[in-house]
Write an enzyme that holds these catalytic residues in place. Structure first.
Site, PDB file in Angstrom:
ATOM      1  N   ASN A  99       0.491  -1.064  -0.016  1.00 30.56           N
ATOM      2  CA  ASN A  99       0.418  -0.017   0.195  1.00 30.56           C
ATOM      3  C   ASN A  99       1.038   0.937   0.134  1.00 30.56           C
ATOM      4  O   ASN A  99       1.829   1.685   1.280  1.00 30.56           O
ATOM      5  CB  ASN A  99      -1.018   0.010   0.898  1.00 30.56           C
TER       6      ASN A  99
ATOM      7  N   LYS B 145      -0.016   3.964  -0.786  1.00 32.22           N
ATOM      8  CA  LYS B 145      -0.637   5.267   0.253  1.00 32.22           C
ATOM      9  C   LYS B 145      -0.538   6.597  -0.356  1.00 32.22           C
ATOM     10  O   LYS B 145      -0.719   6.292  -1.662  1.00 32.22           O
ATOM     11  CB  LYS B 145      -0.104   5.871   1.664  1.00 32.22           C
TER      12      LYS B 145
ATOM     13  N   HIS C  61      -9.470   1.127   5.016  1.00 30.22           N
ATOM     14  CA  HIS C  61      -8.371   1.137   5.780  1.00 30.22           C
ATOM     15  C   HIS C  61      -8.844   2.736   6.536  1.00 30.22           C
ATOM     16  O   HIS C  61      -9.441   3.434   6.659  1.00 30.22           O
ATOM     17  CB  HIS C  61      -7.302   2.030   4.158  1.00 30.22           C
TER      18      HIS C  61
ATOM     19  N   GLU D 214      -7.060   4.775   7.826  1.00 30.43           N
ATOM     20  CA  GLU D 214      -6.833   6.281   7.171  1.00 30.43           C
ATOM     21  C   GLU D 214      -7.778   6.954   7.304  1.00 30.43           C
ATOM     22  O   GLU D 214      -7.591   8.423   7.033  1.00 30.43           O
ATOM     23  CB  GLU D 214      -5.310   6.008   7.133  1.00 30.43           C
TER      24      GLU D 214
ATOM     25  N   GLU E 109      -5.795  -5.345  10.654  1.00 34.00           N
ATOM     26  CA  GLU E 109      -4.843  -4.199  10.480  1.00 34.00           C
ATOM     27  C   GLU E 109      -4.819  -3.724  11.569  1.00 34.00           C
ATOM     28  O   GLU E 109      -5.784  -2.293  12.445  1.00 34.00           O
ATOM     29  CB  GLU E 109      -4.956  -3.090   9.889  1.00 34.00           C
TER      30      GLU E 109
ATOM     31  N   GLY F 290       2.352   2.044  10.243  1.00 34.97           N
ATOM     32  CA  GLY F 290       3.358   3.181  10.127  1.00 34.97           C
ATOM     33  C   GLY F 290       3.880   3.190  11.973  1.00 34.97           C
ATOM     34  O   GLY F 290       4.738   4.879  12.183  1.00 34.97           O
TER      35      GLY F 290
ATOM     36  N   SER G  53       2.969  -2.091  10.184  1.00 32.32           N
ATOM     37  CA  SER G  53       4.399  -2.224  10.716  1.00 32.32           C
ATOM     38  C   SER G  53       5.707  -3.571  10.016  1.00 32.32           C
ATOM     39  O   SER G  53       5.966  -4.314  10.415  1.00 32.32           O
ATOM     40  CB  SER G  53       4.775  -2.133  11.901  1.00 32.32           C
TER      41      SER G  53
HETATM   42  C1  PEP Z   1      -0.291   0.000   5.988  1.00 30.97           C
HETATM   43  O1  PEP Z   1      -1.547   1.227   5.428  1.00 30.97           O
HETATM   44  O2  PEP Z   1      -1.788  -0.829   5.294  1.00 30.97           O
HETATM   45  C2  PEP Z   1      -0.252   0.134   6.997  1.00 30.97           C
HETATM   46  C3  PEP Z   1       0.586  -1.888   7.273  1.00 30.97           C
HETATM   47  O3  PEP Z   1       1.198   0.879   6.807  1.00 30.97           O
HETATM   48  P1  PEP Z   1       2.415   0.559   7.861  1.00 30.97           P
HETATM   49  O4  PEP Z   1       2.883  -0.963   7.155  1.00 30.97           O
HETATM   50  O5  PEP Z   1       3.381   1.513   7.343  1.00 30.97           O
HETATM   51  O6  PEP Z   1       2.414   0.055   9.077  1.00 30.97           O
END
Ligand code: PEP
Length: 256
Positions: free
Chosen positions: A21, A23, A108, A110, A177, A183, A216
């Site tokens: 992803n 973003k 997601h 975000e 998630e 992040g 992460s």
């Molecule tokens: C994500 O954006 O879905 C995500 C898991 O980000 P990160 O791997 O940076 O934690």
């Protein structure tokens, strides 16, 4: 190509899906630069893995051309529920399909946190994506506050119950998630991610839905994550932005 459940009596077969992803990162030029580093690494990738890049809308066209004939599938990061209309700033499922997109991230955290996404709109987006032939990747997960209050299960079960009304579970990927792990560098312990993903599976009507872990994920932890029996892949944010690190994640190694 498949991740088999542990029990011999269990005939369930689940696809392994590793998705990046991006973003709101990468111009078209940067996306092509990424592919120059990433493409050679795909030669080492076992056939059992679906590789997906979920990129900004502006990079979809150029990547659709560059990935033509490649094993990497293209994903978007959002989709509207109407096919067309006065919805400034939105993109419809037929528009994504026309450009060569196969997958789309829906719900997601975000989008839920910053753009007012609700379980009701997540449900509409999931159904619109499927109607157009896209495979949605539904994200669910709890905040740190909810985890500390021991609400992880109830929050995720409520999300699933509302998000999946009338959704076809034969064309669906779910990503667990935990929001506190996105992040932050703070990964959910692999055994705990495995436990929660098992609980998510217990709430699905189709046992063959692939369920990813996201939060992460990086080259240093992917092998342990993918060794978990319930985990069928990863949704990767930050570590998908560099070709070498995403390639190492895609080419994860299981213990002998
Ligand atoms: C994500 O954006 O879905 C995500 C898991 O980000 P990160 O791997 O940076 O934690």
């Amino acid at each position: 190509m498949w991740h088999c459940g542990l029990e011999l009596t269990d005939l369930a077969v689940r696809k392994i899906v590793i998705a990046g992803n991006w973003k709101m990162y990468k111009t078209q030029a940067e996306a092509q630069e990424f592919l120059r580093g990433f493409a050679p690494e795909l030669e080492k990738t076992p056939d059992d893995r679906e590789a997906i890049l979920c990129v900004p809308f502006t990079a979809l066209g150029i990547l659709s051309q560059s990935l033509h004939g490649s094993r990497v599938r293209l994903g978007a990061q959002n989709v509207h529920w109407e096919n067309e209309g006065a919805f400034t700033g939105e993109i419809s499922a037929p528009m994504l399909v026309e450009i060569g997109v196969s997958y789309v991230i829906v719900g997601h955290s975000e989008r839920r946190q910053y753009f007012g996404e609700t379980d009701a709109t997540v449900n509409l987006r999931l159904k619109a994506a499927q109607s157009a032939g896209l495979t949605p990747i539904l994200c669910v997960g709890e905040t740190k506050q909810q985890r500390d209050a021991k609400e992880t299960e109830s929050i995720i079960f409520a999300q699933l119950a509302q998000d999946l009304v009338d959704v076809d579970q034969k064309n669906l990927i779910v990503a667990y998630e935990p929001i506190w792990a996105i992040g932050t560098g703070d990964t959910c312990e692999a055994g705990e991610a495995n436990r929660v993903i098992g609980l998510i599976r217990s709430r699905l009507s189709n046992p063959d839905v692939s369920i990813q872990y996201g939060g992460s994920v990086k080259p240093e932890n992917i092998d342990e994550i993918m060794a978990q029996p319930e985990i069928d892949g990863a949704l990767v944010g930050g570590a998908s932005l560099q070709a070498a690190s995403f390639a190492r994640i895609l080419n994860y190694k299981l213990p002998n």
